[in-house]
Design an enzyme around this catalytic site. Sequence first.
Site, short mmCIF file in Angstrom:
data_model
loop_
_atom_site.label_atom_id
_atom_site.label_comp_id
_atom_site.label_asym_id
_atom_site.label_seq_id
_atom_site.Cartn_x
_atom_site.Cartn_y
_atom_site.Cartn_z
CD1 TRP A 62 -2.78 1.60 0.57
CD2 TRP A 62 -1.54 2.28 2.31
NE1 TRP A 62 -3.25 2.81 0.97
CE2 TRP A 62 -2.52 3.26 2.04
CE3 TRP A 62 -0.65 2.50 3.35
CZ2 TRP A 62 -2.63 4.43 2.78
CZ3 TRP A 62 -0.76 3.66 4.09
CH2 TRP A 62 -1.75 4.61 3.80
NE ARG A 75 -10.22 2.99 5.01
CZ ARG A 75 -10.81 3.81 4.17
NH1 ARG A 75 -11.63 3.36 3.26
NH2 ARG A 75 -10.57 5.09 4.21
CD1 TRP A 126 -15.48 -1.71 -7.07
CD2 TRP A 126 -17.40 -1.48 -8.18
NE1 TRP A 126 -16.23 -2.82 -6.83
CE2 TRP A 126 -17.41 -2.71 -7.50
CE3 TRP A 126 -18.50 -1.12 -8.96
CZ2 TRP A 126 -18.50 -3.59 -7.58
CZ3 TRP A 126 -19.57 -2.00 -9.04
CH2 TRP A 126 -19.57 -3.21 -8.35
CG ASP A 127 -11.78 2.28 -2.59
OD1 ASP A 127 -10.88 1.44 -2.76
OD2 ASP A 127 -11.62 3.32 -1.91
CG MET A 128 -12.54 -4.64 -3.21
SD MET A 128 -11.25 -5.52 -2.34
CE MET A 128 -11.73 -7.16 -2.64
CG ASN A 129 -10.54 0.74 0.74
OD1 ASN A 129 -9.42 1.01 0.36
ND2 ASN A 129 -11.59 1.46 0.43
CB CYS A 153 -10.07 2.65 -6.47
SG CYS A 153 -9.36 3.26 -4.94
CG ASP A 161 -4.76 5.33 -1.12
OD1 ASP A 161 -5.40 5.64 -2.13
OD2 ASP A 161 -5.24 4.65 -0.19
C1 DGJ Z 1 -9.00 4.31 -0.64
C2 DGJ Z 1 -8.75 5.02 -1.95
O1 DGJ Z 1 -7.55 4.61 -2.52
C3 DGJ Z 1 -8.79 6.52 -1.71
O2 DGJ Z 1 -8.51 7.21 -2.90
C4 DGJ Z 1 -10.12 6.91 -1.15
O3 DGJ Z 1 -11.11 6.67 -2.11
C5 DGJ Z 1 -10.42 6.11 0.12
N1 DGJ Z 1 -10.26 4.71 -0.09
C6 DGJ Z 1 -11.82 6.39 0.62
O4 DGJ Z 1 -12.16 5.64 1.70
#
Ligand code: DGJ
Length: 708
Positions: free
Chosen positions: A181, A425, A459-462, A508, A530
Amino acid sequence: MRFVQFIETSQNEYLWVLETQNMGYAFVWNAHRLENVYWGAKLPYPADYLPRELPFDPLGNWNFARNTHEEFPAWGDYKFNEPCLKVRFGDGVRACLLDYRDATISENGAVTRLTIHLQDEHYPLRVRLIYDIYADYDLIVRRAEIENVGGEAVEIEQILSAAWHLPQRDAYQLTSLSGKWGGEFQLQRVELPRGKQIIERRRGSTGFDSNPFFALADGLAQEDDGEVWFGALAFSGNYKIVIERDAFEHINVSGGIHDFDFRWRLDAGETFVTPNFVAGYTAAGYGAASRALHAYELEHVVPRATARQPRPIVYNSWYVTEFDVSLENQEKAAELAAKMGVELFVMDDGWFGQRNTDRAGLGDWYVNRDKFPSGLAPLINRVNELGMEFGIWVEPEMVNPDSDLYRAHPDWVYHFPNRPLSTGRNQYVLNVARPDVQQFILDFMHDLLGNNNIKFIKWDMNRHFSEPGWMDAPEGRDRELWVRHTRGVYAIFRQLREAYPNVLFESCSGGGGRIDLGIMQYAEQFWMSDNTDPYDDLFIQEGFTLAHAPLTRMMWVTDTNWLNGRSYSLEFRFHLAMMGVLGMGADITRWSQADLDKAAELIALYKDIRETMQFGAFYRLRSPRESALSAFEFIHPSGREAVVTVFLSQSQFGYFSTNVRLAGLEPNTRYQVDGWDEPWSGQALMQRGLPIALKGAFISKLIRLARV
Ligand code: DGJ
């Protein structure tokens, strides 16, 4: 048929030769096995592709079973390859022996397809090996289809897309992309040792730590010279690429869906189709390998409907407001962004549910009325009035424990009973393998896109998957989740794209955590990292462009970098972000008028060169890994313009001066270089180079050349 030759070499022995512009690839059915006999530079005559056996086997009887050169080794006899296929038949037999049945060749536009039909010698299981030949790019795209034509279920334990075999050489350099990351796509190059090197992912999605790409180069291949065999897998779930150099100096690469914690019940009449695995060969170095992949991505992978549309310049306030978005602060930023020439205003996380921190709200996809009392319409209308399109952030595959969605459907997340459930997260992963969860996502996305003038989805995925239990799965299917989740995501994208053909999508995943040729079929672009520090991004983009086209790279100009605390000139930040799709993520409400004006100028410049930066051929002229001065070049598809970017991280003992030798120009054509009185020929620019002298720290230059 173009590009495939079929030769019957003797009774029940056949040779197939697949040829592209510069590459030859050949395999035989030798009455027992489908064996690769050649992959490399194109050879003049078909007979050149046939193997010549050594007059004797140096190991004689001690030649214990070694890896075969099989195109698609199934597990079950006296060989020990990484299997492409391992199954268990209904009666408990776990050996699979594939016999040749037939081959078919067809053409579809630029693509010639060879299909090899195999069948188990005893059991009703068919295998089709598909070879799509992209002759212009020296690429072959392979996949396999496994069909159960019997009446009983077959259990698949391992299934890869393809095995590739490289010729014997004294030494190979393996290049892979690994990262973390905030530090994605770091290029790693090592001499290939004996044994297995595994590029893999076992956490549910493509990931930071590795990327499904490999390059193997003979000895001292360089950016612009030398033999390189390379490939990329089109899958965004658990994958594995195994690169093996055995004791007999046989090099092979096999890859596909990871067998870790994987089982698939193939019912009677069902077919399993593997992801595509694209691979190619060039004698012109790593740069040519990248350009072949880039061209293929632009022409055949990125969503077709928007493939040729220039990508808009984005503004996104995430680094400024984080979860604290409001009608007021978004409008204020939008007004300034519009004046600078931004074309798409994107609202990031924080607009929905009780999403005031990352601890709550994920899953509750209704507009937060404290922040937007009259819904999204006032903001979208204002953004549209300002002449920009509107985009929005979602993270559909996730849920916070503190959300209405989780309270209503605790069974919708992956989990094991009697075991604690980890958060990442502060969130859980929704089980997108389940049709009802897919429907839920589709419904809220339809609601969002159908009722609002939204032209872009980030479209995020964390988080990574853990405790991947699917307790109420259909019998024998719980471990299919690793594939069904990814296929579920793809299916949702497909349906949304069909329903809203003018909406652009960005993939994303906490930065560049889901970037691969699988998701690239559904998303126009990727959020790179990021970490928006431009110096760090020089390295990230170098690794990224090894496998992926600049058109798919989104990077923002931001303020002082939060990770390193470094500040840079506006030019340096812009020049870096311009090497792909330009975005902005700075607190422009605090910028001086002079900076706003300067940014507007740089944005206008980008619009002028955008076609070259997004659709042009890309050359890495000087690597940031090798010296303080790195340089890159983009050539417009028509050849009419070239843009060179140069970045100096630090000068020492005065100026850093050098000649940056350009590439890819027409030797006898003259090019007018910005600010020069007289043009130079392409040959002069490539041989003598552009004279550059820069001093200071973090200095950059963008130089335009026009064909005379
Ligand atoms: C992770 C993304 O990489 C960021 O750009 C942002 O969208 C955050 N998530 C938001 O929670």
